[in-house]
Structure formats: structure tokens, C-alpha cells
Design a protein around this motif. Structure first.
Motif, PDB file in Angstrom:
ATOM      1  N   THR A 230       0.859  -1.187   0.000  1.00 11.12           N
ATOM      2  CA  THR A 230       0.000   0.000   0.000  1.00 11.12           C
ATOM      3  C   THR A 230       0.893   1.233   0.000  1.00 11.12           C
ATOM      4  O   THR A 230       2.121   1.137   0.036  1.00 11.12           O
ATOM      5  CB  THR A 230      -0.901   0.043   1.247  1.00 11.12           C
ATOM      6  N   ALA A 231       0.264   2.398   0.014  1.00 10.39           N
ATOM      7  CA  ALA A 231       1.029   3.646   0.085  1.00 10.39           C
ATOM      8  C   ALA A 231       1.694   3.806   1.443  1.00 10.39           C
ATOM      9  O   ALA A 231       2.662   4.560   1.592  1.00 10.39           O
ATOM     10  CB  ALA A 231       0.107   4.827  -0.188  1.00 10.39           C
ATOM     11  N   ASN A 232       1.210   3.069   2.440  1.00  7.18           N
ATOM     12  CA  ASN A 232       1.710   3.226   3.803  1.00  7.18           C
ATOM     13  C   ASN A 232       2.722   2.168   4.231  1.00  7.18           C
ATOM     14  O   ASN A 232       3.439   2.355   5.217  1.00  7.18           O
ATOM     15  CB  ASN A 232       0.546   3.222   4.791  1.00  7.18           C
ATOM     16  N   PHE A 233       2.757   1.038   3.530  1.00  6.43           N
ATOM     17  CA  PHE A 233       3.736   0.009   3.891  1.00  6.43           C
ATOM     18  C   PHE A 233       4.047  -0.873   2.691  1.00  6.43           C
ATOM     19  O   PHE A 233       3.244  -1.002   1.769  1.00  6.43           O
ATOM     20  CB  PHE A 233       3.247  -0.852   5.055  1.00  6.43           C
ATOM     21  N   THR A 234       5.241  -1.450   2.714  1.00  5.85           N
ATOM     22  CA  THR A 234       5.631  -2.432   1.706  1.00  5.85           C
ATOM     23  C   THR A 234       5.390  -3.810   2.307  1.00  5.85           C
ATOM     24  O   THR A 234       5.915  -4.135   3.368  1.00  5.85           O
ATOM     25  CB  THR A 234       7.117  -2.291   1.341  1.00  5.85           C
ATOM     26  N   GLY A 235       4.563  -4.596   1.646  1.00  2.65           N
ATOM     27  CA  GLY A 235       4.176  -5.897   2.174  1.00  2.65           C
ATOM     28  C   GLY A 235       5.295  -6.924   2.143  1.00  2.65           C
ATOM     29  O   GLY A 235       6.401  -6.665   1.655  1.00  2.65           O
ATOM     30  N   GLU A 236       4.981  -8.100   2.650  1.00  2.00           N
ATOM     31  CA  GLU A 236       5.977  -9.153   2.815  1.00  2.00           C
ATOM     32  C   GLU A 236       6.156 -10.024   1.575  1.00  2.00           C
ATOM     33  O   GLU A 236       7.081 -10.839   1.511  1.00  2.00           O
ATOM     34  CB  GLU A 236       5.574 -10.023   4.013  1.00  2.00           C
ATOM     35  N   LYS A 237       5.291  -9.862   0.592  1.00  2.00           N
ATOM     36  CA  LYS A 237       5.366 -10.719  -0.591  1.00  2.00           C
ATOM     37  C   LYS A 237       6.651 -10.509  -1.388  1.00  2.00           C
ATOM     38  O   LYS A 237       7.086 -11.408  -2.107  1.00  2.00           O
ATOM     39  CB  LYS A 237       4.152 -10.476  -1.489  1.00  2.00           C
ATOM     40  N   GLY A 238       7.263  -9.347  -1.252  1.00  2.00           N
ATOM     41  CA  GLY A 238       8.481  -9.057  -2.001  1.00  2.00           C
ATOM     42  C   GLY A 238       9.760  -9.360  -1.257  1.00  2.00           C
ATOM     43  O   GLY A 238      10.856  -9.096  -1.772  1.00  2.00           O
ATOM     44  N   ALA A 239       9.644  -9.936  -0.069  1.00  2.00           N
ATOM     45  CA  ALA A 239      10.853 -10.290   0.700  1.00  2.00           C
ATOM     46  C   ALA A 239      11.644 -11.371  -0.029  1.00  2.00           C
ATOM     47  O   ALA A 239      11.100 -12.120  -0.843  1.00  2.00           O
ATOM     48  CB  ALA A 239      10.454 -10.766   2.093  1.00  2.00           C
ATOM     49  N   GLY A 240      12.929 -11.461   0.280  1.00  2.00           N
ATOM     50  CA  GLY A 240      13.798 -12.394  -0.431  1.00  2.00           C
ATOM     51  C   GLY A 240      13.318 -13.827  -0.399  1.00  2.00           C
ATOM     52  O   GLY A 240      13.411 -14.546  -1.407  1.00  2.00           O
ATOM     53  N   ALA A 241      12.776 -14.274   0.732  1.00  2.00           N
ATOM     54  CA  ALA A 241      12.320 -15.662   0.858  1.00  2.00           C
ATOM     55  C   ALA A 241      10.937 -15.879   0.247  1.00  2.00           C
ATOM     56  O   ALA A 241      10.494 -17.025   0.122  1.00  2.00           O
ATOM     57  CB  ALA A 241      12.286 -16.061   2.334  1.00  2.00           C
ATOM     58  N   ASN A 242      10.274 -14.783  -0.144  1.00  2.00           N
ATOM     59  CA  ASN A 242       8.899 -14.876  -0.632  1.00  2.00           C
ATOM     60  C   ASN A 242       8.721 -14.542  -2.105  1.00  2.00           C
ATOM     61  O   ASN A 242       7.826 -15.087  -2.769  1.00  2.00           O
ATOM     62  CB  ASN A 242       7.995 -13.928   0.174  1.00  2.00           C
ATOM     63  N   PHE A 243       9.553 -13.659  -2.616  1.00  2.00           N
ATOM     64  CA  PHE A 243       9.347 -13.118  -3.957  1.00  2.00           C
ATOM     65  C   PHE A 243       9.379 -14.213  -5.022  1.00  2.00           C
ATOM     66  O   PHE A 243      10.321 -14.998  -5.102  1.00  2.00           O
ATOM     67  CB  PHE A 243      10.413 -12.064  -4.265  1.00  2.00           C
ATOM     68  N   ASN A 244       8.328 -14.253  -5.819  1.00  2.00           N
ATOM     69  CA  ASN A 244       8.192 -15.234  -6.909  1.00  2.00           C
ATOM     70  C   ASN A 244       8.250 -16.683  -6.420  1.00  2.00           C
ATOM     71  O   ASN A 244       8.540 -17.588  -7.205  1.00  2.00           O
ATOM     72  CB  ASN A 244       9.281 -15.031  -7.977  1.00  2.00           C
ATOM     73  N   SER A 245       7.981 -16.903  -5.135  1.00  2.00           N
ATOM     74  CA  SER A 245       7.996 -18.280  -4.650  1.00  2.00           C
ATOM     75  C   SER A 245       6.790 -18.615  -3.777  1.00  2.00           C
ATOM     76  O   SER A 245       6.338 -19.762  -3.776  1.00  2.00           O
ATOM     77  CB  SER A 245       9.292 -18.576  -3.879  1.00  2.00           C
ATOM     78  N   LEU A 246       6.265 -17.658  -3.018  1.00  2.00           N
ATOM     79  CA  LEU A 246       5.056 -17.930  -2.245  1.00  2.00           C
ATOM     80  C   LEU A 246       3.880 -18.139  -3.176  1.00  2.00           C
ATOM     81  O   LEU A 246       3.703 -17.401  -4.155  1.00  2.00           O
ATOM     82  CB  LEU A 246       4.749 -16.783  -1.284  1.00  2.00           C
ATOM     83  N   ARG A 247       3.064 -19.133  -2.871  1.00  2.00           N
ATOM     84  CA  ARG A 247       1.910 -19.474  -3.698  1.00  2.00           C
ATOM     85  C   ARG A 247       0.714 -19.771  -2.790  1.00  2.00           C
ATOM     86  O   ARG A 247       0.859 -19.933  -1.593  1.00  2.00           O
ATOM     87  CB  ARG A 247       2.206 -20.718  -4.550  1.00  2.00           C
ATOM     88  N   GLY A 248      -0.457 -19.832  -3.389  1.00  2.00           N
ATOM     89  CA  GLY A 248      -1.649 -20.209  -2.660  1.00  2.00           C
ATOM     90  C   GLY A 248      -2.578 -19.060  -2.329  1.00  2.00           C
ATOM     91  O   GLY A 248      -3.646 -19.264  -1.747  1.00  2.00           O
TER      92      GLY A 248
END
Length: 323
Positions: free
Chosen positions: A85-103
Motif C-alpha cells: 500500500t502507500a503506507n507500507f511495503t508488504g511481505e510478498k516481495g521479501a527475499g524468501a517470498n518473492f516469486n515463490s510464495l503461492r496459494g
């Protein structure tokens, strides 16, 4: 195959332990939380997960990983599901998550269905917790009573995700430290690592191990090398099974792989590498019931990491967005 259906007393015992571990926070959670507030919720989650796994058995591992990555960042609060959001950067782009978290789409579908019958009642954090349990059970693993009543986060932290989530190159010391930071011990770590008995790994994250490490079965390494080139390139995203024995069944095959030096990630083989975790790995490799009992207890403990309850957080109507 061994199952938990004959171990009801152990499951009840596990729940009791979970309350003891989690103190005041867990006392606000209950496996019957939605029985009157939204009695359809659990059946909706179960049927949607069943359909998702029928379409792709790998989704079970994806949901389990999603829950773990949620709980290890600021607690089990659904924050991993939030978009930026404009107020925070979410966790989906973290190194352990980016292009790998699914579901995410499975959770979205469940949430939409539940909102249509009882709006603003069931949290996304609880949906993820139950969907994880149902995934494990439907892949022939253990079951446990999920303690419910969590509320959803109104923010997320990419910084905390990058700091807290252990990676595939972690040492045994790193792994123990990461779990300790969440109030869990080395035994919990070895037990929950058994989640790798299902799911896949990307070549990018196990390349170094299969070409450069010596504590690996060489025939096994060669089989992975056939699908993963020595140099970075087109094979980076090629997938290999984390459990080469029974990759789509939740069992103790992961530990059997480890004692045969067939761990896919460096962090996996660290659990059986002349270290303090060797005895536990050996025990689980020979005794699936013990692993199942311990895994059920550890999942309850994991699910009780810093839940938002009472007036904290909110019940989001869209798991990707705050209200």
C-alpha cells in the motif's frame, strides 16, 4: 501408512501443551470459536482446499509454507497475504517470498465464499491456519485442532520478513536461532522442517549444494543436475522434489532422505550432518507416528505465535487489503 486417527488422546494432550506454551494469548483462542458465529466456515475451507489439491497436489505444500511465512513475521496475523500500500511495503516481495510464495488465490476463494454467508466474521489469519491443517491431513499427514479467534493485521513488514525467515543456505546454528527468536526450540525446528516432506524446490536455491557440497549422495546429485545446470540461466526455475521418496504424500520420507544424504537444500542436510539434530532425524526416519504426534503439537505451537485477539487488528473483508 500410519495415521493420527488412533491418537486422539495425543492430540488433546497437544492442545493442552499449546495453551501452556502460549500463555495469555492462546487462552483467547478456541477450536470452537466459529461454531455459532459462522458454522459453515470450516466446511467451506475443507472443501475448497480439497478441490485445490485435486487440481494440484503441490498446493498443499504451498499453503503450509504460506502459513509458516506468516507466523514467523510479527506472528500469525495474515500479514503475508497483504499487498503493498502507500503506507507500507508488504511481505510478498521479501527475499524468501518473492516469486515463490503461492496459494494466495486459494485463500481468496475461501474468503469470498465465507464472506457470502457470514461477512466480517472469519479472519484471513484463521482461514490460512485451517487451510494449512486441512492440506496436511488431505495429503495423508496428521491432524490437530486449530485454535481459532485470530484477527488480521493492518500492516506488514518486508524488513521483518527479510530478517526472520530462514533460507535454504542456513546453517544448523542459523536455523536454531531463527526458531528461538519466535519462542520455539531446536526440537520444534527439526519437527517443523519435516514439512519439506511435500513440495518442490527451485534449482536456483539448490544449485550450489548439488555441484559443490560433499555430504550428498552422488547419484542423487547427478539426478538433480540433469534438470539444473551448473551456471545460472534458463534452468534457474526448474523444480525438484524436496522429498525424493514420496513427494506428494505427507510422511516421514524427508527424514529418510536426510540419513541417506539426499537433502535438497543445504539447510535440510544440516539437520543430519554430525550435529545435535542427528538423533531426532534418525528417530523420525524410523518412527512416523512419533513424527506425526510431534508435528501436530509443533503446528499448534507455531499457530500461537503472537496472535492478534480482542480489539487488536481487524477482520478484513479482502485478504489482500486492509478495510
Amino acid at each position: 501408512m500410519a495415521s493420527m486417527t488412533s491418537s486422539g488422546k495425543m492430540i488433546v494432550f497437544c492442545i493442552a501443551l499449546a495453551f501452556c506454551w502460549s500463555g495469555v494469548s492462546a487462552a483467547k483462542l478456541s477450536p470452537t470459536f466459529y461454531d455459532t458465529k459462522c458454522p459453515q466456515a470450516l466446511s467451506i475451507i475443507n472443501s475448497t482446499v480439497a478441490q485445490a489439491l485435486a487440481n494440484e497436489s503441490r498446493m498443499g505444500a504451498s499453503l503450509l509454507r504460506l502459513f509458516f511465512h506468516d507466523c514467523f513475521v510479527r506472528g500469525c496475523d495474515g500479514s503475508v497475504l497483504l499487498d503493498d500500500t502507500a503506507n507500507f511495503t508488504g511481505e510478498k516481495g521479501a527475499g524468501a517470498n518473492f516469486n515463490s510464495l503461492r496459494g494466495f488465490e486459494v485463500i481468496d476463494s475461501i474468503k469470498s465464499q465465507i464472506e457470502s454467508v457470514c461477512s466480517g466474521v472469519v479472519s484471513c489469519a484463521d482461514i490460512l491456519a485451517v487451510a494449512t491443517r486441512d492440506s496436511v491431513l488431505q495429503l495423508r499427514g496428521p491432524t490437530w485442532d486449530v485454535l481459532l479467534g485470530r484477527r488480521d493485521a493492518r500492516t506488514a513488514s518486508i524488513t521483518a520478513a527479510n530478517r526472520n525467515l530462514p533460507g535454504p543456505t542456513s546453517t544448523l546454528r542459523n536455523l536454531i536461532s531463527a526458531f528461538k527468536a519466535q519462542g520455539m526450540n531446536a526440537t520444534d525446528m527439526v519437527t517443523l522442517s519435516g514439512a519439506h516432506t511435500i513440495g518442490n524446490a527451485r534449482c536456483l536455491f539448490y544449485r550450489f549444494r548439488i555441484y559443490s557440497e560433499s555430504n550428498i549422495d552422488q547419484t542423487f546429485a547427478a539426478s538433480l543436475q540433469a534438470n539444473c545446470s551448473r551456471s545460472s540461466g534458463p534452468t534457474d526455475n526448474n523444480l525438484g522434489f524436496l522429498d525424493v521418496t514420496t513427494p506428494t504424500v505427507f510422511d516421514n520420507g524427508y527424514y529418510q532422505d536426510l540419513i541417506n544424504f539426499k537433502g535438497v537444500f543445504h539447510s535440510d542436510q544440516e539437520l543430519f550432518n554430525n550435529g545435535t539434530a542427528d538423533a531426532q532425524v534418525t528417530k523420525y526416519s524410523a518412527d512416523q507416528n512419533t513424527f506425526f504426534n510431534d508435528f501436530a503439537a509443533a503446528m499448534i505451537k507455531l499457530g500461537n505465535i503472537k496472535p492478534l485477539t480482542g480489539k487488536k487488528g481487524e477482520i478484513t473483508r479482502n485478504c489482500r487489503l486492509i478495510n
